[in-house]
Design an enzyme around this catalytic site. Structure first.
Site, PDB file in Angstrom:
ATOM      1  N   GLU A 152     -23.029  20.456  -0.036  1.00  0.00           N
ATOM      2  CA  GLU A 152     -22.331  20.616   1.239  1.00  0.00           C
ATOM      3  C   GLU A 152     -20.832  20.709   0.977  1.00  0.00           C
ATOM      4  O   GLU A 152     -20.202  19.710   0.616  1.00  0.00           O
ATOM      5  CB  GLU A 152     -22.628  19.419   2.150  1.00  0.00           C
ATOM      6  CG  GLU A 152     -21.940  19.487   3.490  1.00  0.00           C
ATOM      7  CD  GLU A 152     -22.203  18.255   4.338  1.00  0.00           C
ATOM      8  OE1 GLU A 152     -21.723  18.229   5.487  1.00  0.00           O
ATOM      9  OE2 GLU A 152     -22.874  17.317   3.850  1.00  0.00           O
ATOM     10  N   GLU A 246     -24.239  16.020  13.116  1.00  0.00           N
ATOM     11  CA  GLU A 246     -23.535  14.981  12.362  1.00  0.00           C
ATOM     12  C   GLU A 246     -22.158  14.834  12.987  1.00  0.00           C
ATOM     13  O   GLU A 246     -21.259  15.635  12.733  1.00  0.00           O
ATOM     14  CB  GLU A 246     -23.411  15.337  10.884  1.00  0.00           C
ATOM     15  CG  GLU A 246     -22.858  14.169  10.069  1.00  0.00           C
ATOM     16  CD  GLU A 246     -22.378  14.569   8.692  1.00  0.00           C
ATOM     17  OE1 GLU A 246     -22.792  13.931   7.712  1.00  0.00           O
ATOM     18  OE2 GLU A 246     -21.568  15.519   8.602  1.00  0.00           O
TER      19      GLU A 246
END
Length: 283
Positions: A152, A246
């Site tokens: 990520e 998130e």
């Protein structure tokens, strides 16, 4: 496309970037609010009992979207580019346990900041070599279990290594494993990538998972990001995976989670309807 929300164990520290804590209650709550699954933020596979997790998911008709590893870095200080071989060995052990867990739950393990950084006295070339070596070892283990290992890209204010999707694609090409890919987070992309939609399209062959948060890291719809642009780009690359929320939980995590699913659910339903019209197979 399916929706998920980030959760962690009840003892997770403040460094765990999740909406809710407490596995069972979070799974039940996510199901009530209309999410399709949960993203598990773990610091090790031993943190959760597979049998209990299986039962909680079954009872709530939920799935695990992904296992994320921010706590492996923030809580345990483990990462791929650590200069000490023993620390890298421990990192591999912890990730191996999470990969084994992901064989049944989700099939995806992410490496956010746990992929490491360029440390003091360490050259970028040295850090890249350690990353590639560790990634190859873990991808080979994951391949035996049909698990994908994703990186990520994270913005420059949090880490100094692999900050945008282009950099992620470049280094993954050096890893040379078919079961590695990119976990795209639009909050970080808003800081680091040239244009979110164009970057998603340009790197579409690598994208396996997506995090949604607005420009202020709150629920989508509470900032200035154009999520229609995000969805159009994902449609362009025929994305059929998860979009996971998130976000900062704010003063009222329940309210924030409701705002998030209330905003993204119509977008996802429209997305799924349009891709069905085009004859694509949805997960």
């Amino acid at each position: 496309m399916k929706t998920a929300v980030t959760i962690a164990g009840s003892n997770a520290k403040d460094s765990a970037f999740v909406v809710w804590r407490g596995f069972q209650e979070s799974i039940e709550k996510a199901a009530r609010y209309g999410y399709d699954g949960v993203e598990l933020a773990l610091k090790g596979a031993e943190e959760i009992h597979a049998g209990e997790l299986r039962r909680w998911l079954r009872d709530s008709h939920m799935e695990v979207s992904c296992i994320t590893t921010g706590q492996v870095f923030a809580d345990r200080g483990l990462y791929f580019t650590h200069p000490e071989p023993e620390v890298r060995k421990k990192t591999i052990e912890v990730f191996s346990g999470l990969i084994d867990l992901a064989e049944e739950f989700g099939g995806i393990v992410n490496a956010g900041r746990s992929r490491g950084f360029v440390g003091t006295g360490q050259s970028r070339k040295e850090a890249e070599a350690l990353f590639v070596d560790t990634m190859q070892i873990l991808c080979d283990r994951a391949a035996l279990r049909q698990v994908e290992l994703l990186i990520e890209p994270v913005n420059r204010y949090e880490i100094n290594f692999i900050n945008n999707l282009d950099q992620g694609a470049e280094i993954l090409s050096k890893v040379g494993r078919r079961n590695c890919g990119i976990h795209a987070d639009v909050f970080h992309m808003n800081i680091e990538d040239d244009k979110i939609g164009e970057s998603l399209i340009r790197n579409g062959n690598w994208i396996r998972y997506v995090h949604l948060a607005d420009s202020n890291r709150l629920a989508p719809g509470l900032g200035h990001l154009d999520f229609h642009e995000v969805m159009e780009a994902l449609k362009e690359i025929h994305y059929q995976g998860w979009v996971s929320v998130e976000i900062l939980p704010g003063a009222d995590p329940d309210d924030m989670a409701k705002k998030a699913i209330g905003y993204i659910k119509p977008l996802v339903m429209e997305y799924n309807g349009e891709t069905e019209k085009r004859g694509e197979v949805l997960p």
